[in-house]
Design a protein around this motif. Structure first.
Motif, PDB file in Angstrom:
ATOM      1  N   LEU A   1      -1.408  11.963  -9.311  1.00 15.15           N
ATOM      2  CA  LEU A   1      -2.291  13.070  -8.937  1.00 15.15           C
ATOM      3  C   LEU A   1      -1.616  14.436  -9.010  1.00 15.15           C
ATOM      4  O   LEU A   1      -2.296  15.451  -8.924  1.00 15.15           O
ATOM      5  N   SER A   2      -0.319  14.469  -9.168  1.00 16.61           N
ATOM      6  CA  SER A   2       0.430  15.716  -8.980  1.00 16.61           C
ATOM      7  C   SER A   2      -0.123  16.899  -9.763  1.00 16.61           C
ATOM      8  O   SER A   2      -0.247  17.996  -9.213  1.00 16.61           O
TER       9      SER A   2
ATOM     10  N   LEU B   1      -3.839  11.110   1.545  1.00 13.62           N
ATOM     11  CA  LEU B   1      -2.915  10.037   1.193  1.00 13.62           C
ATOM     12  C   LEU B   1      -1.561  10.205   1.871  1.00 13.62           C
ATOM     13  O   LEU B   1      -0.965   9.214   2.319  1.00 13.62           O
ATOM     14  N   VAL B   2      -1.073  11.428   1.963  1.00 16.70           N
ATOM     15  CA  VAL B   2       0.202  11.679   2.649  1.00 16.70           C
ATOM     16  C   VAL B   2       0.074  11.278   4.121  1.00 16.70           C
ATOM     17  O   VAL B   2       0.949  10.590   4.668  1.00 16.70           O
ATOM     18  N   ASP B   3      -1.015  11.674   4.753  1.00 14.79           N
ATOM     19  CA  ASP B   3      -1.235  11.311   6.161  1.00 14.79           C
ATOM     20  C   ASP B   3      -1.373   9.796   6.327  1.00 14.79           C
ATOM     21  O   ASP B   3      -0.835   9.209   7.282  1.00 14.79           O
ATOM     22  N   TYR B   4      -2.072   9.169   5.409  1.00  9.22           N
ATOM     23  CA  TYR B   4      -2.277   7.723   5.482  1.00  9.22           C
ATOM     24  C   TYR B   4      -0.946   6.988   5.321  1.00  9.22           C
ATOM     25  O   TYR B   4      -0.655   6.044   6.060  1.00  9.22           O
ATOM     26  N   LYS B   5      -0.147   7.460   4.395  1.00  9.66           N
ATOM     27  CA  LYS B   5       1.170   6.852   4.174  1.00  9.66           C
ATOM     28  C   LYS B   5       2.017   6.956   5.439  1.00  9.66           C
ATOM     29  O   LYS B   5       2.660   5.982   5.839  1.00  9.66           O
ATOM     30  N   ARG B   6       2.010   8.117   6.077  1.00 10.65           N
ATOM     31  CA  ARG B   6       2.768   8.298   7.329  1.00 10.65           C
ATOM     32  C   ARG B   6       2.292   7.316   8.405  1.00 10.65           C
ATOM     33  O   ARG B   6       3.093   6.738   9.137  1.00 10.65           O
ATOM     34  N   THR B   7       0.983   7.157   8.493  1.00 11.59           N
ATOM     35  CA  THR B   7       0.419   6.241   9.486  1.00 11.59           C
ATOM     36  C   THR B   7       0.876   4.810   9.224  1.00 11.59           C
ATOM     37  O   THR B   7       1.263   4.094  10.157  1.00 11.59           O
ATOM     38  N   LEU B   8       0.845   4.401   7.957  1.00 12.79           N
ATOM     39  CA  LEU B   8       1.265   3.035   7.630  1.00 12.79           C
ATOM     40  C   LEU B   8       2.752   2.834   7.877  1.00 12.79           C
ATOM     41  O   LEU B   8       3.169   1.756   8.312  1.00 12.79           O
ATOM     42  N   LEU B   9       3.541   3.847   7.606  1.00 14.71           N
ATOM     43  CA  LEU B   9       4.983   3.735   7.835  1.00 14.71           C
ATOM     44  C   LEU B   9       5.318   3.640   9.323  1.00 14.71           C
ATOM     45  O   LEU B   9       6.245   2.925   9.714  1.00 14.71           O
ATOM     46  N   ARG B  10       4.563   4.359  10.170  1.00 15.92           N
ATOM     47  CA  ARG B  10       4.817   4.339  11.621  1.00 15.92           C
ATOM     48  C   ARG B  10       4.486   2.997  12.240  1.00 15.92           C
ATOM     49  O   ARG B  10       5.173   2.555  13.159  1.00 15.92           O
ATOM     50  N   LYS B  11       3.398   2.406  11.815  1.00 15.35           N
ATOM     51  CA  LYS B  11       2.942   1.117  12.352  1.00 15.35           C
ATOM     52  C   LYS B  11       2.863   1.114  13.878  1.00 15.35           C
ATOM     53  O   LYS B  11       3.264   0.169  14.532  1.00 15.35           O
TER      54      LYS B  11
ATOM     55  N   PRO C   1       0.811  -1.215   0.000  1.00 17.28           N
ATOM     56  CA  PRO C   1       0.000   0.000   0.000  1.00 17.28           C
ATOM     57  C   PRO C   1       0.851   1.274   0.000  1.00 17.28           C
ATOM     58  O   PRO C   1       0.451   2.284  -0.570  1.00 17.28           O
ATOM     59  N   ILE C   2       2.035   1.205   0.579  1.00 11.24           N
ATOM     60  CA  ILE C   2       2.888   2.393   0.618  1.00 11.24           C
ATOM     61  C   ILE C   2       3.372   2.732  -0.789  1.00 11.24           C
ATOM     62  O   ILE C   2       3.353   3.891  -1.203  1.00 11.24           O
ATOM     63  N   GLN C   3       3.762   1.717  -1.534  1.00  5.68           N
ATOM     64  CA  GLN C   3       4.172   1.938  -2.920  1.00  5.68           C
ATOM     65  C   GLN C   3       2.982   2.402  -3.757  1.00  5.68           C
ATOM     66  O   GLN C   3       3.110   3.305  -4.591  1.00  5.68           O
ATOM     67  N   SER C   4       1.819   1.826  -3.533  1.00  2.82           N
ATOM     68  CA  SER C   4       0.614   2.230  -4.267  1.00  2.82           C
ATOM     69  C   SER C   4       0.262   3.688  -3.982  1.00  2.82           C
ATOM     70  O   SER C   4      -0.133   4.421  -4.891  1.00  2.82           O
ATOM     71  N   ILE C   5       0.415   4.113  -2.737  1.00  6.16           N
ATOM     72  CA  ILE C   5       0.148   5.506  -2.386  1.00  6.16           C
ATOM     73  C   ILE C   5       1.121   6.417  -3.116  1.00  6.16           C
ATOM     74  O   ILE C   5       0.717   7.437  -3.688  1.00  6.16           O
ATOM     75  N   SER C   6       2.395   6.042  -3.120  1.00  5.71           N
ATOM     76  CA  SER C   6       3.399   6.860  -3.810  1.00  5.71           C
ATOM     77  C   SER C   6       3.079   6.996  -5.290  1.00  5.71           C
ATOM     78  O   SER C   6       3.174   8.097  -5.855  1.00  5.71           O
ATOM     79  N   GLU C   7       2.690   5.904  -5.914  1.00  2.46           N
ATOM     80  CA  GLU C   7       2.343   5.935  -7.334  1.00  2.46           C
ATOM     81  C   GLU C   7       1.120   6.817  -7.578  1.00  2.46           C
ATOM     82  O   GLU C   7       1.097   7.615  -8.520  1.00  2.46           O
TER      83      GLU C   7
ATOM     84  N   LEU D   1     -10.343   6.540  -9.691  1.00  5.46           N
ATOM     85  CA  LEU D   1      -9.654   7.110  -8.542  1.00  5.46           C
ATOM     86  C   LEU D   1     -10.211   6.541  -7.236  1.00  5.46           C
ATOM     87  O   LEU D   1      -9.457   6.184  -6.333  1.00  5.46           O
ATOM     88  N   TYR D   2     -11.511   6.419  -7.161  1.00  7.34           N
ATOM     89  CA  TYR D   2     -12.131   5.824  -5.971  1.00  7.34           C
ATOM     90  C   TYR D   2     -11.679   4.369  -5.812  1.00  7.34           C
ATOM     91  O   TYR D   2     -11.331   3.927  -4.708  1.00  7.34           O
ATOM     92  N   ARG D   3     -11.675   3.628  -6.902  1.00 11.26           N
ATOM     93  CA  ARG D   3     -11.255   2.214  -6.841  1.00 11.26           C
ATOM     94  C   ARG D   3      -9.812   2.089  -6.361  1.00 11.26           C
ATOM     95  O   ARG D   3      -9.495   1.207  -5.554  1.00 11.26           O
ATOM     96  N   GLU D   4      -8.937   2.971  -6.843  1.00 16.30           N
ATOM     97  CA  GLU D   4      -7.540   2.944  -6.397  1.00 16.30           C
ATOM     98  C   GLU D   4      -7.447   3.197  -4.899  1.00 16.30           C
ATOM     99  O   GLU D   4      -6.705   2.513  -4.191  1.00 16.30           O
TER     100      GLU D   4
END
Length: 93
Positions: free
Chosen positions: A15-16, A33-43, A4-10, A70-73
């Motif tokens: 989206l840029s 997505l940035v906040d979600y990625k941080r949460t997943l990285l912290r675990k 999921p972290i790689q998927s968020i980055s992609e 976009l919703y499906r992703e």
């Protein structure tokens, strides 16, 4: 299982251009997505991941076309993130 972290980055890279339009759905989604990625990285805890997953999906359900790509992703990312949370829960975190 996709990472999921790689998927968020992609998705953030994809989206840029649209996310530069202030207050657009994509602009807000980038922040989620940035906040979600941080949460997943912290675990830190399964509960933290669960709350973040719920917040991401609540935003996506309200702001995005639920039949759109976009919703499906976002839903796929949230599903994989929830699996990470379940693994932490099984490990007692």
């Amino acid at each position: 299982m996709p990472d999921p972290i790689q998927s968020i980055s992609e998705l953030l890279n994809n989206l840029s251009a649209q996310a530069d339009v202030e207050e657009s759905a994509e602009w807000y989604l980038r922040s989620y997505l940035v906040d979600y990625k941080r949460t997943l990285l912290r675990k830190w805890s399964s509960q933290e991941i669960e709350f973040a997953t719920d917040a991401l999906m609540r935003f996506c359900s309200q702001a995005l076309d639920t039949n759109g790509a976009l919703y499906r992703e976002c839903a796929e990312i949230a599903e994989e993130g929830a699996k990470m949370g379940a693994q932490l829960k099984a490990a007692g975190r």
